[in-house]
Design an enzyme around this catalytic site. Structure first.
Site, PDB file in Angstrom:
ATOM      1  CD  GLU A   1       2.346  -5.759   7.731  1.00  0.00           C
ATOM      2  OE1 GLU A   1       2.500  -6.959   7.418  1.00  0.00           O
ATOM      3  OE2 GLU A   1       3.049  -4.827   7.310  1.00  0.00           O
TER       4      GLU A   1
ATOM      5  CG  HIS B   1      -0.161   0.057   2.523  1.00  0.00           C
ATOM      6  ND1 HIS B   1       0.382   1.216   3.045  1.00  0.00           N
ATOM      7  CD2 HIS B   1       0.153  -0.928   3.401  1.00  0.00           C
ATOM      8  CE1 HIS B   1       0.990   0.962   4.183  1.00  0.00           C
ATOM      9  NE2 HIS B   1       0.879  -0.342   4.420  1.00  0.00           N
TER      10      HIS B   1
END
Length: 226
Positions: free
Chosen positions: A102, A29
């Site tokens: 994550e 990202h």
């Protein structure tokens, strides 16, 4: 360009092999304010800052000629925002999945990286002395996910979506530590060759999946130390 044919690592990977090559553009990202302020995010749900939005738009321009059949992202906002910007001109819906999150960092989420290093410094030194296999299953603290647990999530994602992604070009937006663990798992790098900060915001790796396993076809924004 990097090229690596990776041997099958487990029965889980064997179960998702097929005769038609399948490509994944796996992207980190864009930048968040927490990235800029050196704050640990993990499962913390944060958004892109202005620089992160700019980064994602630049990546969209870089990949403008790349056609995707499917787009997936972590369900965390920073990944979903990045995916939306990358496919903004491709009329492609994004499927979010918490399997692509994550690594979970427990009580340290929302805290400064310096605090993590101070409190777990000795644990990190110990980890750095472990073999790859030992480190892969090592738990740094009770509420921190192991690399093995994260990788099992990703393998579950690949297996679950095998029929949809088979033979297709797929975008997958996720997170920095997750990409690092994936690359170590595949044998493309050792842990110490991908230290913290080596996978930049909007970096990506192109993986091809075929009968021989996963092949790392290309990387961008990843600084492997040798």
């Amino acid at each position: 360009m990097f090229l690596l044919v990776v041997e099958n690592k487990s029965d889980k990977i064997k179960n998702i092999m097929n005769t038609s090559p399948t490509t994944f553009y796996i992207v980190r990202h864009g930048e968040t304010q927490q990235n800029a302020d050196r704050i640990i995010q993990g499962h913390l749900d944060t958004v892109l800052n202005e620089n992160g939005i700019t980064q994602a738009k630049k990546l969209e321009e870089m990949l403008t000629e790349t056609m995707f059949d499917n787009a997936f992202s972590s369900d965390l906002k920073r990944a979903h925002q990045t995916a939306k910007l990358i496919v903004s001109k491709k009329n492609l819906e994004i499927e979010t999945d918490n399997l692509l999150r994550e690594i979970k960092l427990g009580k340290y989420e929302g805290k400064k990286i310096d605090l993590f290093n101070k409190e777990l410094g000795d644990v990190m030194k110990y980890r750095n002395q472990l073999s790859t296999e030992e480190r892969f299953i090592h738990r740094a603290a009770e509420d921190i996910e192991t690399d093995e647990e994260l990788m099992n999530r990703f393998l579950q994602f690949f297996e679950k979506n095998n029929q949809l992604t088979n033979g297709k070009n797929n975008l997958l937006v996720t997170h920095g530590a997750a990409m690092r663990i994936l690359l170590v798992y595949l044998g493309w790098a050792k842990y110490l060759e991908l230290p913290h900060g080596s996978i930049k915001n909007t970096a990506y790796v192109v993986l091809e999946k075929n009968d021989d396993g996963f092949v790392v076809k290309e990387t961008f924004g990843i600084e492997k130390q040798v």
